[in-house]
Scaffold this motif. Structure first.
Motif, PDB file in Angstrom:
ATOM      1  N   MET A  19       7.374  -4.212  -2.885  1.00 47.54           N
ATOM      2  CA  MET A  19       5.993  -4.711  -2.227  1.00 47.54           C
ATOM      3  C   MET A  19       5.701  -6.174  -2.713  1.00 47.54           C
ATOM      4  SD  MET A  19       3.872  -2.792  -5.436  1.00 47.54           S
ATOM      5  CE  MET A  19       3.762  -3.522  -6.989  1.00 47.54           C
ATOM      6  N   VAL A  20       4.599  -6.663  -2.104  1.00 50.10           N
ATOM      7  CA  VAL A  20       4.235  -7.994  -2.308  1.00 50.10           C
ATOM      8  C   VAL A  20       2.890  -7.947  -2.950  1.00 50.10           C
ATOM      9  CG1 VAL A  20       3.745 -10.464  -1.341  1.00 50.10           C
ATOM     10  CG2 VAL A  20       5.696  -8.978  -0.519  1.00 50.10           C
ATOM     11  N   VAL A  21       2.883  -8.857  -4.139  1.00 52.80           N
ATOM     12  CA  VAL A  21       1.382  -8.807  -5.075  1.00 52.80           C
ATOM     13  C   VAL A  21       1.167 -10.321  -5.198  1.00 52.80           C
ATOM     14  CG1 VAL A  21       0.218  -8.221  -6.988  1.00 52.80           C
ATOM     15  CG2 VAL A  21       2.050  -6.839  -6.238  1.00 52.80           C
ATOM     16  N   ALA A  22      -0.086 -10.678  -4.892  1.00 53.37           N
ATOM     17  CA  ALA A  22      -0.878 -12.085  -5.222  1.00 53.37           C
ATOM     18  C   ALA A  22      -2.141 -11.564  -5.908  1.00 53.37           C
ATOM     19  CB  ALA A  22      -0.988 -12.726  -4.106  1.00 53.37           C
ATOM     20  N   GLN A  23      -2.511 -12.533  -6.860  1.00 51.19           N
ATOM     21  CA  GLN A  23      -3.841 -12.576  -7.456  1.00 51.19           C
ATOM     22  C   GLN A  23      -4.475 -13.458  -7.027  1.00 51.19           C
ATOM     23  OE1 GLN A  23      -4.371 -10.744 -10.648  1.00 51.19           O
ATOM     24  NE2 GLN A  23      -2.085  -9.936 -11.226  1.00 51.19           N
ATOM     25  N   PHE A  24      -5.866 -13.460  -7.208  1.00 47.18           N
ATOM     26  CA  PHE A  24      -7.003 -14.328  -6.884  1.00 47.18           C
ATOM     27  C   PHE A  24      -7.657 -14.516  -8.102  1.00 47.18           C
ATOM     28  CE2 PHE A  24     -11.234 -15.666  -5.891  1.00 47.18           C
ATOM     29  CZ  PHE A  24     -10.951 -16.706  -5.111  1.00 47.18           C
ATOM     30  N   ALA A  64       9.630  -5.056  -7.134  1.00 43.56           N
ATOM     31  CA  ALA A  64       9.910  -3.479  -6.990  1.00 43.56           C
ATOM     32  C   ALA A  64       8.657  -2.913  -6.988  1.00 43.56           C
ATOM     33  CB  ALA A  64      10.713  -3.125  -8.132  1.00 43.56           C
ATOM     34  N   TYR A  65       8.541  -1.978  -6.009  1.00 39.23           N
ATOM     35  CA  TYR A  65       7.257  -1.121  -5.545  1.00 39.23           C
ATOM     36  C   TYR A  65       7.160  -0.514  -6.747  1.00 39.23           C
ATOM     37  CZ  TYR A  65       4.481   2.474  -3.632  1.00 39.23           C
ATOM     38  OH  TYR A  65       3.262   3.338  -3.374  1.00 39.23           O
ATOM     39  N   GLY A  66       5.775  -0.168  -7.138  1.00 40.92           N
ATOM     40  CA  GLY A  66       5.141   0.478  -8.581  1.00 40.92           C
ATOM     41  C   GLY A  66       3.887   0.388  -8.867  1.00 40.92           C
ATOM     42  N   PRO A  67       3.548   0.887  -9.897  1.00 39.94           N
ATOM     43  CA  PRO A  67       2.108   1.077 -10.364  1.00 39.94           C
ATOM     44  C   PRO A  67       1.613  -0.607 -10.608  1.00 39.94           C
ATOM     45  CG  PRO A  67       3.249   2.722 -11.918  1.00 39.94           C
ATOM     46  CD  PRO A  67       4.383   1.883 -10.834  1.00 39.94           C
ATOM     47  N   VAL A  68       0.344  -0.572 -10.517  1.00 42.00           N
ATOM     48  CA  VAL A  68      -0.390  -1.978 -10.749  1.00 42.00           C
ATOM     49  C   VAL A  68      -1.154  -1.672 -11.871  1.00 42.00           C
ATOM     50  CG1 VAL A  68      -1.770  -3.646  -9.750  1.00 42.00           C
ATOM     51  CG2 VAL A  68      -0.004  -2.469  -8.333  1.00 42.00           C
ATOM     52  N   PRO A  69      -1.015  -2.267 -13.094  1.00 39.55           N
ATOM     53  CA  PRO A  69      -1.788  -2.119 -14.199  1.00 39.55           C
ATOM     54  C   PRO A  69      -3.577  -2.457 -13.956  1.00 39.55           C
ATOM     55  CG  PRO A  69       0.054  -3.549 -14.840  1.00 39.55           C
ATOM     56  CD  PRO A  69      -0.031  -3.509 -13.358  1.00 39.55           C
ATOM     57  N   VAL A 116       0.750  -5.779  -0.496  1.00 39.37           N
ATOM     58  CA  VAL A 116       1.307  -5.052   0.700  1.00 39.37           C
ATOM     59  C   VAL A 116       2.478  -4.232   0.347  1.00 39.37           C
ATOM     60  CG1 VAL A 116       2.263  -5.591   2.907  1.00 39.37           C
ATOM     61  CG2 VAL A 116       1.169  -7.464   1.955  1.00 39.37           C
ATOM     62  N   ILE A 117       2.116  -2.829   0.925  1.00 40.82           N
ATOM     63  CA  ILE A 117       3.279  -1.869   0.774  1.00 40.82           C
ATOM     64  C   ILE A 117       3.796  -1.349   2.082  1.00 40.82           C
ATOM     65  CG2 ILE A 117       2.465  -1.195  -1.591  1.00 40.82           C
ATOM     66  CD1 ILE A 117       0.900   1.359  -0.215  1.00 40.82           C
ATOM     67  N   ALA A 118       4.598  -0.796   2.129  1.00 42.26           N
ATOM     68  CA  ALA A 118       5.250  -0.127   3.489  1.00 42.26           C
ATOM     69  C   ALA A 118       5.670   0.950   3.330  1.00 42.26           C
ATOM     70  CB  ALA A 118       6.373  -1.341   4.024  1.00 42.26           C
ATOM     71  N   SER A 119       5.609   1.883   4.531  1.00 42.28           N
ATOM     72  CA  SER A 119       6.023   3.380   4.496  1.00 42.28           C
ATOM     73  C   SER A 119       6.565   3.617   5.815  1.00 42.28           C
ATOM     74  CB  SER A 119       4.542   4.094   4.274  1.00 42.28           C
ATOM     75  OG  SER A 119       4.937   5.427   4.597  1.00 42.28           O
ATOM     76  N   PRO A 120       8.063   4.045   5.808  1.00 41.96           N
ATOM     77  CA  PRO A 120       8.506   4.753   7.097  1.00 41.96           C
ATOM     78  C   PRO A 120       7.657   5.796   7.602  1.00 41.96           C
ATOM     79  CG  PRO A 120       9.909   5.060   5.298  1.00 41.96           C
ATOM     80  CD  PRO A 120       8.744   4.419   4.649  1.00 41.96           C
ATOM     81  N   VAL A 121       7.330   6.017   8.906  1.00 42.38           N
ATOM     82  CA  VAL A 121       6.398   6.875   9.486  1.00 42.38           C
ATOM     83  C   VAL A 121       7.081   7.440  10.722  1.00 42.38           C
ATOM     84  CG1 VAL A 121       4.479   5.933   8.239  1.00 42.38           C
ATOM     85  CG2 VAL A 121       4.871   5.399  10.586  1.00 42.38           C
ATOM     86  N   GLY A 122       6.871   8.582  10.937  1.00 41.30           N
ATOM     87  CA  GLY A 122       7.012   9.476  12.336  1.00 41.30           C
ATOM     88  C   GLY A 122       5.493   9.427  12.838  1.00 41.30           C
ATOM     89  N   ALA A 123       5.377  10.771  13.582  1.00 41.58           N
ATOM     90  CA  ALA A 123       4.154  10.960  14.162  1.00 41.58           C
ATOM     91  C   ALA A 123       3.028  10.959  13.143  1.00 41.58           C
ATOM     92  CB  ALA A 123       4.001  12.071  15.210  1.00 41.58           C
ATOM     93  N   TYR A 124       1.796  10.511  13.324  1.00 43.92           N
ATOM     94  CA  TYR A 124       0.527  10.549  12.588  1.00 43.92           C
ATOM     95  C   TYR A 124       0.065  12.028  12.562  1.00 43.92           C
ATOM     96  CZ  TYR A 124      -3.879   9.751  10.509  1.00 43.92           C
ATOM     97  OH  TYR A 124      -4.985   9.593   9.498  1.00 43.92           O
ATOM     98  N   PHE A 125      -0.105  12.807  13.791  1.00 47.45           N
ATOM     99  CA  PHE A 125      -0.285  14.238  13.619  1.00 47.45           C
ATOM    100  C   PHE A 125       0.973  14.934  13.913  1.00 47.45           C
ATOM    101  CE2 PHE A 125      -4.214  11.954  15.866  1.00 47.45           C
ATOM    102  CZ  PHE A 125      -4.770  12.536  14.949  1.00 47.45           C
ATOM    103  N   PRO A 126       1.020  15.977  12.814  1.00 44.63           N
ATOM    104  CA  PRO A 126       2.058  16.659  12.711  1.00 44.63           C
ATOM    105  C   PRO A 126       2.760  17.398  13.971  1.00 44.63           C
ATOM    106  CG  PRO A 126       0.481  17.299  11.179  1.00 44.63           C
ATOM    107  CD  PRO A 126      -0.118  16.443  11.886  1.00 44.63           C
TER     108      PRO A 126
END
Ligand code: PLP
Ligand code: COI
Length: 372
Positions: free
Chosen positions: A45-50, A62-67, A172-182
């Motif tokens: 994932m990508v993370v930036a702070q303001f 690495a994708y993971g929890p954000v404290p 920013v996170i990313a998720s491989p997807v198929g159809a939104y409606f099953p």
């Protein structure tokens, strides 16, 4: 002089610290066989702070929890916005994004409405590019699969006073997807919500903020109880004008007799989201020789033209669901069917035409695709 100063455009380098233990090729292949929508996430994932009035360095990690501090403002006063766009496999094995600059602009619009700092387009676009490049192996190769990209931002300042927060996390996170409606591209049923609204004039309907979706969930549950996949919302004042679905815009194909057939979508009044798919379909429909119009459509017109046969097709559109035909509308006062309740030819044609551009199978004559 550096390029940065020469062009006047600030650049936002992303520090690359990718996941040292990404999932194995076999495990990823298994996860990609039937990912569904929004359940599987990539390695990074990508993370930036303001903070202190400016954006700090962005990091790919690495994708993971954000404290989060329990007093973080987003969890109390809902300063949160997001975007949704997709990366598509191209015939040459590469990947490409669809109109990401539009998402960047809408994210800035949403930020202004929620009193949040704008994410500069350079940071927004570069963070997405870096993540797709790093996690390219996660972009599905199966038909109509894609990598759904979810940029978002929330207030993380630990403070319970009610005012715009002073610090934020953009990620920013990313998720491989198929159809939104099953059920795939089968027509969906809509629940006509007459006593709940999604957005009000002067409210946040045209911002992509989490609160709008929270506000739509109860109606969405009522839809599910009534056997419908989605809710269609009416305007909040007259409860008469069709606005949009909980997560999609809507188009009607009317037969206006001697005046011809016309694709109609409700205008952008401020209380519905300016969909990028909607905008693209206005252009594509005209390319296909259809007359297109942005004008208000009332629920009475919808019902009566479904009855007299001059409503030929209705479909919903959005990034996640592409184009989804609508078969019937159900509400407290009964239900009505659109034409024969099946996907119509114009819906099918526009859907294929959009997908062909997105998957690099048709010429990109409007310059919408961005290779990564
Ligand atoms: N309307 C709402 C409420 C949405 O959440 C979405 C999805 O993003 C859309 C419309 C369609 O927008 P787009 O075509 O940009 O995905
Ligand atoms: C999208 O189409 O990107 C959406 O945001 C719809 C829904 C998943 C929230």
């Amino acid at each position: 002089m550096s390029t940065e100063l020469a062009t006047g455009a600030p650049t936002f380098p992303i520090a690359l610290r990718p996941n040292a233990t990404p999932v194995s090729d076999d495990e990823r292949a298994e996860l990609l066989t039937n990912p569904g929508f929004g359940r599987v996430f990539t390695d990074n994932m990508v993370v930036a702070q303001f903070a202190n009035g400016g954006w700090g360095d962005a990091e790919l990690r690495a994708y993971g929890p954000v404290p989060l501090d329990p007093a973080a403002a987003a969890m109390h006063y809902a300063q949160e916005i997001f975007e949704g766009l997709k990366a598509y496999r191209q015939p040459d094995g590469g990947t490409a994004l669809f109109r990401p600059e539009r998402n960047a602009a809408r994210f800035r619009h949403s930020a202004r409405r929620l009193s949040m700092p704008e994410v500069p387009d350079e940071l927004f676009l570069e963070s997405i590019r870096a993540l797709v490049e790093q996690d390219r192996a996660w972009v599905p190769e199966f038909a109509e699969g894609s990598l759904y990209i979810r940029p978002f931002m929330f207030a993380n300042e630990p403070f319970l006073g009610v005012r715009p927060a002073l610090s934020y996390i953009y990620a920013v996170i990313a998720s491989p997807v198929g159809a939104y409606f099953p059920r795939g591209v089968k027509p969906v049923n809509l629940w006509l919500s007459t006593d709940r609204v999604r957005a009000v004039p002067g409210g946040t309907g045209d911002a992509k903020c989490g609160g709008n979706y929270a506000a739509s969930l109860l109606a969405q549950s009522e839809a599910a109880e009534a056997g419908c996949e989605q809710v269609v919302f009416l305007d909040a004042v007259e409860r008469r004008w069709v606005e949009e679905l909980g997560g999609m815009n809507i188009f009607f194909l009317f037969d206006d007799g001697a005046a011809g057939r016309r694709l109609v979508t409700p205008p952008l009044t401020g209380s519905l989201l300016a969909g990028i798919t909607r905008d693209s379909l206005l252009t594509l429909s005209a390319d296909h020789g259809h007359l297109v119009e942005e004008r208000p459509v009332s629920i009475e017109e919808w019902r009566s033209r479904a009855a007299d046969g001059s409503l030929l097709e209705v479909f919903a559109c959005g990034t996640a669901a592409v184009i989804t035909p609508i078969g019937r509308v159900r509400g407290k006062d009964g239900e009505f069917v659109i034409a024969d309740g099946e996907a119509g030819p114009v819906t099918t044609e526009l859907r294929q035409s959009l997908l062909d551009i997105q998957y690099g199978k048709a010429p990109d004559k409007h310059n919408w695709m961005r290779a990564v």
